[in-house]
Scaffold this motif. Structure first.
Motif, PDB file in Angstrom:
ATOM      1  N   ASP A 303      -6.548   5.165   2.683  1.00  0.00           N
ATOM      2  CA  ASP A 303      -5.101   5.155   2.816  1.00  0.00           C
ATOM      3  C   ASP A 303      -4.590   3.975   1.995  1.00  0.00           C
ATOM      4  O   ASP A 303      -4.650   2.834   2.434  1.00  0.00           O
ATOM      5  N   PHE A 304      -4.143   4.266   0.788  1.00  0.00           N
ATOM      6  CA  PHE A 304      -3.655   3.175  -0.051  1.00  0.00           C
ATOM      7  C   PHE A 304      -2.426   2.589   0.644  1.00  0.00           C
ATOM      8  O   PHE A 304      -1.363   3.198   0.667  1.00  0.00           O
ATOM      9  N   ALA A 305      -2.629   1.445   1.239  1.00  0.00           N
ATOM     10  CA  ALA A 305      -1.630   0.943   2.186  1.00  0.00           C
ATOM     11  C   ALA A 305      -0.477   0.221   1.515  1.00  0.00           C
ATOM     12  O   ALA A 305      -0.404   0.126   0.292  1.00  0.00           O
ATOM     13  N   GLU A 306       0.430  -0.246   2.347  1.00  0.00           N
ATOM     14  CA  GLU A 306       1.657  -0.926   1.915  1.00  0.00           C
ATOM     15  C   GLU A 306       1.429  -2.000   0.848  1.00  0.00           C
ATOM     16  O   GLU A 306       2.241  -2.174  -0.045  1.00  0.00           O
ATOM     17  N   GLN A 307       0.306  -2.684   0.995  1.00  0.00           N
ATOM     18  CA  GLN A 307       0.072  -3.815   0.090  1.00  0.00           C
ATOM     19  C   GLN A 307      -0.008  -3.373  -1.375  1.00  0.00           C
ATOM     20  O   GLN A 307       0.128  -4.181  -2.278  1.00  0.00           O
ATOM     21  N   GLU A 308      -0.229  -2.051  -1.595  1.00  0.00           N
ATOM     22  CA  GLU A 308      -0.348  -1.556  -2.967  1.00  0.00           C
ATOM     23  C   GLU A 308       0.848  -1.944  -3.819  1.00  0.00           C
ATOM     24  O   GLU A 308       0.734  -2.274  -4.981  1.00  0.00           O
ATOM     25  N   LYS A 309       1.999  -1.860  -3.213  1.00  0.00           N
ATOM     26  CA  LYS A 309       3.214  -2.129  -3.953  1.00  0.00           C
ATOM     27  C   LYS A 309       3.234  -3.575  -4.441  1.00  0.00           C
ATOM     28  O   LYS A 309       3.473  -3.852  -5.605  1.00  0.00           O
TER      29      LYS A 309
END
Ligand SMILES: O=C(O)C[C@H](O)C(=O)O
Ligand code: SF4
Length: 522
Positions: A303-309
């Motif tokens: 799950d490419f999480a929020e931190q990706e941004k």
């Protein structure tokens, strides 16, 4: 059939918006391997951010939702005609809902049917089997990677590799060459399906069939297993990297299948699929039409999480710093109208953020502009090679649902002339352009900006408003959209000083390809 239609709608939406688990794992592994602070790392961070955004928005991962192709295995007594009708309905509805781009174009008149139906689209292939359930699989393979498919007829001479004969080693050379010739144009890092044997059409079918295998499976044929492993171990040494920016990962998967051939023919067919590898499948109950199970969903989910941004922003900053692209170590902001002087200051490797107006223009527009006036003043403006997914709201306002770049090389015959004719200063696309455009950039004072292919949600979010549209008669993907953007990130890959990152990567990867000339499989 109502339930079956609903199940097919779910399959279409899920395929277009959520990458399968095996594909996510491959992308995660690539990201972990990439060196921080490089353009490839920045691209991968943008890609994983985009995957997460597509999950959250339930919107297309990439704006090009391809030529929907269904492969369906049915119990002997299932009614295929009824199923076909239900799939057509589901396709039209998914298009209306902005989950598919209207992609079905009359090849002679250029008219877009608007609902993805007609003239043989979508492709639906049925096969009967003895089991008591329906196995329905769907692949949405976009045009950029489809255009990089290649078929070899053995024996042949291959640049960098010499003669490829009618044996396993000749096949090996073809596969290595297929990865090289794709460069970044099919939105690398990619997945390849290879078909050995058959005739021209069945060979390609077999190649595409391989794309339905799980990326983690092991080939039961010992020779092919070795071949797949060899390609996976070596293709990344070509250094083409994500988007063709140079880097560690060029290939994410390789699956090879074989069938018999006739004595005179020996084809090796390669189906290239971009990182946005959208294929899924469901097990459907033939009585109720309901989904009983989803395929490709075993194993760990990434799950490419929020931190990706945040990470994407960090990588952009790191990439700016590492390439020393600007004196103040920040991405350069460009706002149209842009002057020649501003453009001449840009160099390959610079990271730019565009804020303000840009106009989309792709195949039909470029051809049109050669012989006609532009509907707007393009002096100092930015052209974006993009065919977006658009939806109109109740008040008649347009909204961008997905808007990544399209492959620019198709505009090579026109681009330089059009930039000069209208005073255009920057074009944005992906995959790079050729010598004719490079010469025009130098002559006229222009720049080519490479956006991250497939990052359709990321770029859609950069669009703050749709201020108008021209040439709607070309259909939604081909019309000229007037977009107001903010912080639209791209990399200068061709500048006005005669430099082209694409030319450099192509040259260095050809040199690297030559290391695979000696026989491996005897
Ligand atoms: O048609 C598009 O939007 C893009 C296409 O898939 C491409 O890769 O060029
Ligand atoms: S733009 Fe890139 S990611 Fe999208 S379909 Fe084309 S090749 Fe695939």
């Amino acid at each position: 059939m109502e339930k079956f239609q609903e199940s097919m709608y779910k399959l279409i939406v899920e395929t277009s918006t959520k990458l399968p688990k095996d594909v996510r794992r491959a992308i995660k592994a690539a990201k972990e391997q990439e060196n921080a602070g490089t353009r490839s790392a920045m691209s991968l961070a943008t890609i994983t951010n985009n995957i997460k955004m597509a999950d959250d928005n339930v919107s297309p991962i990439c704006q090009d939702t391809g030529l929907p192709t269904f492969k369906i295995k049915v119990p002997v007594d299932a009614n295929q005609l009824e199923m076909k009708k239900a799939i057509y309905e589901a396709i039209a509805l998914a298009t209306k809902d902005g989950k598919l781009r209207p992609n079905s174009v009359d090849s002679l008149t250029g008219e877009n049917s608007g609902d993805n139906l007609g003239g043989g689209t979508p492709v639906i292939k049925f096969e009967q089997w003895e089991k008591d359930y329906i196995d329905a699989r769907l692949i949405l393979k976009g045009g950029g990677c489809e255009n990089k498919n290649i078929q070899y007829s053995l024996p042949c001479e291959l640049e960098g590799l010499g003669r490829a004969g009618r044996d396993l080693d000749g096949i090996r050379k073809c596969i290595m060459h297929s990865v090289y010739q794709a460069q970044g144009q099919g939105c690398s890092a990619g997945f390849i399906g290879v078909g050995i044997g058959g005739d021209r059409s069945s060979g390609y079918d077999l190649a595409k069939e391989q794309l339905f295998r799980s990326n983690d499976d092991v080939n039961p044929n010992e020779d092919l297993r070795k071949l797949e492993e060899y390609v996976m171990a070596n293709a990344n040494k070509l250094g083409i990297g994500t988007m063709g920016f140079g880097g560690e990962t060029t290939l994410l998967g390789c699956k090879v299948g074989v069938m018999n051939r006739i004595p005179a023919s020996f084809f090796v067919s390669v189906a290239y699929n971009c990182w946005a590898f959208r294929r899924l499948g469901v097990n459907v109950n033939p009585e109720t039409g309901e989904i009983q199970d989803w395929f490709y969903q075993e194993g760990e989910n990434v799950d490419f999480a929020e931190q990706e941004k945040k990470q994407a922003e960090v990588e952009i900053a790191a990439s700016v710093e590492a390439t020393g692209s600007s004196s103040n170590q920040e991405a350069i902001t460009l706002t149209a109208p842009i002057t020649e002087e501003q453009i001449r200051q840009l160099k390959v490797g610079d990271v730019v953020k565009i804020t303000g107006r840009m106009y989309t223009g792709r195949d039909a527009i470029h051809k049109y502009l050669m012989d006609n006036d532009a509907p707007v003043d393009l002096n100092g403006q930015v052209i974006y090679h993009c065919g977006p997914v658009m939806l109109k709201d109740g008040e008649g306002n347009w909204h961008v649902k997905a808007a990544g770049p399209t492959t620019s090389i198709r505009e090579e015959p026109y681009q330089g002339d059009i930039m000069k004719k209208f005073g255009i200063r920057a074009v944005i696309g992906k995959g790079g352009m050729g010598p004719k455009t490079l010469a025009a950039l130098k002559d006229h004072g222009g720049v080519y900006l490479n956006a991250i292919g497939g990052a359709a949600q990321y770029y859609a979010e950069c669009v703050k408003s749709v201020d108008g549209v021209d040439l709607m008669n070309f259909g939604i993907p081909e019309a000229m959209w007037h977009l107001q953007v903010e912080g639209f990130t791209a990399v200068v890959t061709m500048d006005s000083h005669g430099n082209s990152l694409h030319e450099d990567v192509e040259k260095s990867s050809l040199e690297k390809l030559a290391q695979f000339k000696e026989p491996v499989f005897k």
